[in-house]
Design an enzyme around this catalytic site. Structure first.
Site, short mmCIF file in Angstrom:
data_model
loop_
_atom_site.label_atom_id
_atom_site.label_comp_id
_atom_site.label_asym_id
_atom_site.label_seq_id
_atom_site.Cartn_x
_atom_site.Cartn_y
_atom_site.Cartn_z
N ASN A 68 0.86 -1.17 0.00
CA ASN A 68 0.00 0.00 0.00
C ASN A 68 0.90 1.23 0.00
O ASN A 68 1.77 1.35 0.86
CB ASN A 68 -0.90 -0.01 1.24
CG ASN A 68 -1.81 -1.22 1.27
OD1 ASN A 68 -2.32 -1.65 0.25
ND2 ASN A 68 -1.99 -1.79 2.46
N GLN B 40 -1.96 2.85 3.01
CA GLN B 40 -0.78 2.69 3.86
C GLN B 40 -1.03 3.32 5.23
O GLN B 40 -1.41 4.49 5.31
CB GLN B 40 0.45 3.34 3.20
CG GLN B 40 1.74 3.14 4.00
CD GLN B 40 2.98 3.68 3.27
OE1 GLN B 40 2.86 4.33 2.23
NE2 GLN B 40 4.14 3.42 3.83
N HIS C 134 6.72 -1.24 3.37
CA HIS C 134 6.64 -2.67 3.71
C HIS C 134 5.88 -3.40 2.62
O HIS C 134 4.84 -2.95 2.16
CB HIS C 134 5.98 -2.90 5.08
CG HIS C 134 4.69 -2.16 5.27
ND1 HIS C 134 4.65 -0.81 5.55
CD2 HIS C 134 3.41 -2.57 5.22
CE1 HIS C 134 3.38 -0.42 5.66
NE2 HIS C 134 2.61 -1.47 5.45
P1 5GP Z 1 -0.38 -1.02 5.87
O1 5GP Z 1 -1.85 -0.78 5.87
O2 5GP Z 1 0.42 0.17 6.38
O3 5GP Z 1 0.11 -1.49 4.53
O4 5GP Z 1 -0.16 -2.24 6.83
C1 5GP Z 1 0.52 -2.16 8.06
C2 5GP Z 1 0.58 -3.55 8.63
O5 5GP Z 1 1.45 -3.56 9.74
C3 5GP Z 1 -0.77 -4.08 9.12
O6 5GP Z 1 -1.09 -5.27 8.43
C4 5GP Z 1 -0.55 -4.30 10.62
O7 5GP Z 1 -1.23 -5.43 11.11
C5 5GP Z 1 0.96 -4.44 10.71
N1 5GP Z 1 1.54 -4.00 11.99
C6 5GP Z 1 1.31 -2.82 12.61
N2 5GP Z 1 2.01 -2.75 13.74
C7 5GP Z 1 2.70 -3.91 13.85
C8 5GP Z 1 3.62 -4.42 14.83
O8 5GP Z 1 3.93 -3.79 15.84
N3 5GP Z 1 4.15 -5.65 14.59
C9 5GP Z 1 3.81 -6.38 13.49
N4 5GP Z 1 4.38 -7.57 13.36
N5 5GP Z 1 2.95 -5.93 12.55
C10 5GP Z 1 2.41 -4.71 12.73
#
Ligand code: 5GP
Ligand code: ZN
Length: 135
Positions: free
Chosen positions: A86, A93, A99
């Protein structure tokens, strides 16, 4: 970045379940998995977007995706994958540290494909948009 949650994971200030790690990349299990083995692959340096990451590190990041996928393949043996990221708030995002999500997929798991993210092609034809890219 000191207040970035993923930088804290890189520095081991926050624990993670590591899938793959090398000098440049960390791959770890998502804390709120959308599929068994849902993995995030991140560059160890802070970059919010792909466009902020230098080309050499981008190569290492993609290498890390491959290595992580090999491990998932070996350990969980999924039937397929969706891999992507994202980009920016409108792209969904939430964590501002680049990531790459790896979603392992299993036959009949009920999930969709990349096309299910968006279906809104806008008011221009492909030909009109194509012309904008002509140099
Ligand atoms: P985004 O929406 O930014 O692409 O996704 C962020 C991802 O990071 C989400 O799927 C969320 O569950 C994951 N995430 C957020 N905080 C943490 C964390 O402290 N540890 C881990 N392992 N994953 C996290
Ligand atoms: Zn960061």
């Amino acid at each position: 970045m000191s207040d970035c949650i993923f930088c804290k994971i890189v520095k081991k200030e926050i624990p993670n379940y590591t899938v793959y790690e090398d000098d440049h990349v960390l791959a770890f299990l998502d804390i709120a998995p959308r599929a068994k083995g849902h993995t995030l692959v991140i560059p160890k340096v802070h970059a919010e977007h792909l466009l902020e990451l230098n080309d050499e590190l981008l190569g290492f990041l993609l290498f890390g995706v491959k290595r992580a996928q090999e491990r998932i393949d070996h350990i969980l043996q999924p039937d397929g994958y969706n891999v992507g990221w994202n980009h920016g708030e409108v792209g969904g995002q939430v964590v501002p540290h680049l990531h790459i999500h790896i979603f392992p997929r299993w036959r009949n798991d009920g999930g969709g494909n990349m096309h299910s993210i968006i279906d809104q092609s806008g008011d221009k034809t492909v030909e009109d948009v194509g012309k904008l890219f002509k140099t």
